[in-house]
Enzyme design. Structure first.
Site, PDB file in Angstrom:
ATOM      1  N   LYS A 172       0.819  -1.223   0.000  1.00  0.00           N
ATOM      2  CA  LYS A 172       0.000   0.000   0.000  1.00  0.00           C
ATOM      3  C   LYS A 172       0.849   1.268   0.000  1.00  0.00           C
ATOM      4  O   LYS A 172       0.452   2.276  -0.576  1.00  0.00           O
ATOM      5  CB  LYS A 172      -0.978  -0.004   1.179  1.00  0.00           C
ATOM      6  CG  LYS A 172      -2.070  -1.052   1.000  1.00  0.00           C
ATOM      7  CD  LYS A 172      -3.314  -0.781   1.810  1.00  0.00           C
ATOM      8  CE  LYS A 172      -4.410  -1.745   1.384  1.00  0.00           C
ATOM      9  NZ  LYS A 172      -5.627  -1.662   2.143  1.00  0.00           N
ATOM     10  N   LYS A 216      -5.040  -9.520  -6.604  1.00  0.00           N
ATOM     11  CA  LYS A 216      -6.215  -9.593  -5.734  1.00  0.00           C
ATOM     12  C   LYS A 216      -7.309  -8.624  -6.203  1.00  0.00           C
ATOM     13  O   LYS A 216      -6.996  -7.497  -6.597  1.00  0.00           O
ATOM     14  CB  LYS A 216      -5.755  -9.203  -4.312  1.00  0.00           C
ATOM     15  CG  LYS A 216      -6.738  -9.495  -3.207  1.00  0.00           C
ATOM     16  CD  LYS A 216      -6.198  -8.994  -1.865  1.00  0.00           C
ATOM     17  CE  LYS A 216      -6.545  -7.541  -1.656  1.00  0.00           C
ATOM     18  NZ  LYS A 216      -6.736  -7.130  -0.275  1.00  0.00           N
ATOM     19  N   LYS A 229     -10.567  -2.852  -3.818  1.00  0.00           N
ATOM     20  CA  LYS A 229     -11.321  -1.610  -3.971  1.00  0.00           C
ATOM     21  C   LYS A 229     -10.505  -0.554  -4.681  1.00  0.00           C
ATOM     22  O   LYS A 229     -11.047   0.326  -5.342  1.00  0.00           O
ATOM     23  CB  LYS A 229     -11.647  -1.037  -2.584  1.00  0.00           C
ATOM     24  CG  LYS A 229     -12.537  -1.883  -1.733  1.00  0.00           C
ATOM     25  CD  LYS A 229     -12.572  -1.278  -0.328  1.00  0.00           C
ATOM     26  CE  LYS A 229     -13.257  -2.193   0.641  1.00  0.00           C
ATOM     27  NZ  LYS A 229     -12.654  -2.144   1.969  1.00  0.00           N
TER      28      LYS A 229
END
Ligand code: AQP
Length: 350
Positions: free
Chosen positions: A118, A211, A214
């Site tokens: 991230k 994956k 969102k």
């Protein structure tokens, strides 16, 4: 201390909830209600660990917090029998996280792959909160001394860290815990991840090695819980596949991530195994399998989307559920915080 079995899990209110969140987590939240006392949390304090461009700012955070709550309820979580609340309403999450910050080691956090993914290349510019996310997650779980945590596979490493923190706290403060009445020196259980079902890691519809998430720039990479039937059909028909027919045996899926993903989604949505699905569709072309998958997705997801729409139209009702849930969560959390403060040696009003 023997621990009463209790389930805790959370979902971040950032962006759109997708099929990965649903199959990896929410479906199992619903299932666990039959056998356990469950606490399900909309983790708004985790949401703000990313930049405001990701969580959308104050008005959007409030909207998505209500939307995730609506998704829980529309999927079948009963907020009367169990507890549904948003994290920031119970201050114990932040308080226990601070104590755990002083238990967790930098070396442990440096190994967390989610932070690396991230934060990306610009690590210097990531928030301290993003780095500390797994410690707050340990506090979320252990504040309720939860024993079982249904999550998707991506959260396994964070659960291991929660166990390490619980264990080190119990070891470091063992004598003090015993002097406060727990003869086995355990204040916290070592929580177990529950990674269940045929789709524990739902992958992107555009790339079977990534994956479903969102934050993927392409909306075609995921099926959102709020997508209408036409959008679902379009996304599945455009989903990446390969030119071969579907295999008849599960091991034939191994080198084919996109096929594996779609079969896994079908299996999870229909409550069957992948082998079982391949018995029906093995040897056939993707086009007819995709038609069946569209029908299944629409049948399963449309009622949830409809109910979510109905629920979010009454924000007052959702807020009342979150306030009631947080009052009940706080009652449990306060007990843990009193004990934790006593064990650490913090003076408090009695
Ligand atoms: N693709 C997935 N497959 C299976 N389970 C998944 N989960 C998330 N993605 C998948 C599970 O959903 C629960 C809630 O996740 P979250 O929203 O709190 O956090 P997240 O992992 O950050 O969700 P996203 O969609 O993956 O967001 P971004 O794009 O920010 O990375 C968790 O139990 C998680 O395992």
């Amino acid at each position: 201390m023997s621990f009463v079995e209790r389930v805790f899990s959370g979902v971040q209110p950032t962006g759109n909830l997708h099929l990965g969140n649903y199959l990896g987590a929410i479906v199992n939240f619903v299932k666990m209600q039959e056998t356990h006392n469950c606490i399900y949390c909309v983790v708004d304090m985790h949401a703000i660990t990313m930049g405001m461009d990701v969580w959308g700012g104050p008005a959007e955070l409030a909207r998505t917090t209500r939307e995730v709550t609506a998704a829980f309820i529309a999927s079948g979580i009963d907020p009367k029998k169990h507890i549904v609340f948003n994290q920031s309403q119970v201050s114990g999450h932040a308080e226990l996280a601070w104590i755990f910050n002083c238990v967790a080691r930098m070396g442990w956090l440096n190994r967390m792959t989610q932070f690396k993914e991230k934060a990306g290349k610009d690590r210097e510019n990531a928030s301290v909160g993003l780095y500390d996310y797994p410690v707050l997650m340990a506090a979320d779980i252990l504040l309720y001394r939860a024993t079982h945590v249904p999550v998707g596979e991506d959260q396994k490493q964070h659960l291991e860290l929660s166990r390490d923190i619980a264990q080190k706290f119990n070891n470091d403060f063992g004598d003090s815990i015993r002097s406060h009445g727990a003869h086995d020196g355990m204040l916290f259980p070592l929580p177990e991840p529950l990674i269940m079902g045929a789709a524990t890691r739902v992958m992107s519809l555009r790339d079977g090695t990534k994956k479903m998430s969102k934050s993927d720039a392409s909306d075609y990479s995921r099926i959102n819980l709020t997508d209408d039937a036409d959008t679902i059909a379009q996304k599945i028909r455009k989903a990446k596949t390969d030119p071969e027919p579907l295999p008849s045996e599960e091991k034939g899926l191994e080198p084919r991530p996109e096929a594996d993903n779609l079969v896994g989604i079908f299996a999870a949505l229909s409550g069957r195994s992948k082998a079982d699905v391949l018995r029906d569709f093995g040897g056939g072309q993707f086009s007819s399998f995709k038609n069946a998958l569209v029908e299944l997705c629409v049948t399963k997801l449309s009622p949830i989307a409809g109910e979510m729409k109905r629920l979010v139209a009454d924000p007052g009702h959702i807020d009342a559920i979150l306030i009631d849930g947080s009052d009940r969560a706080r009652a449990i959390a306060d007990e843990t915080m009193k004990l934790s403060k006593d064990v650490v040696g913090f003076i408090r009003r009695r």
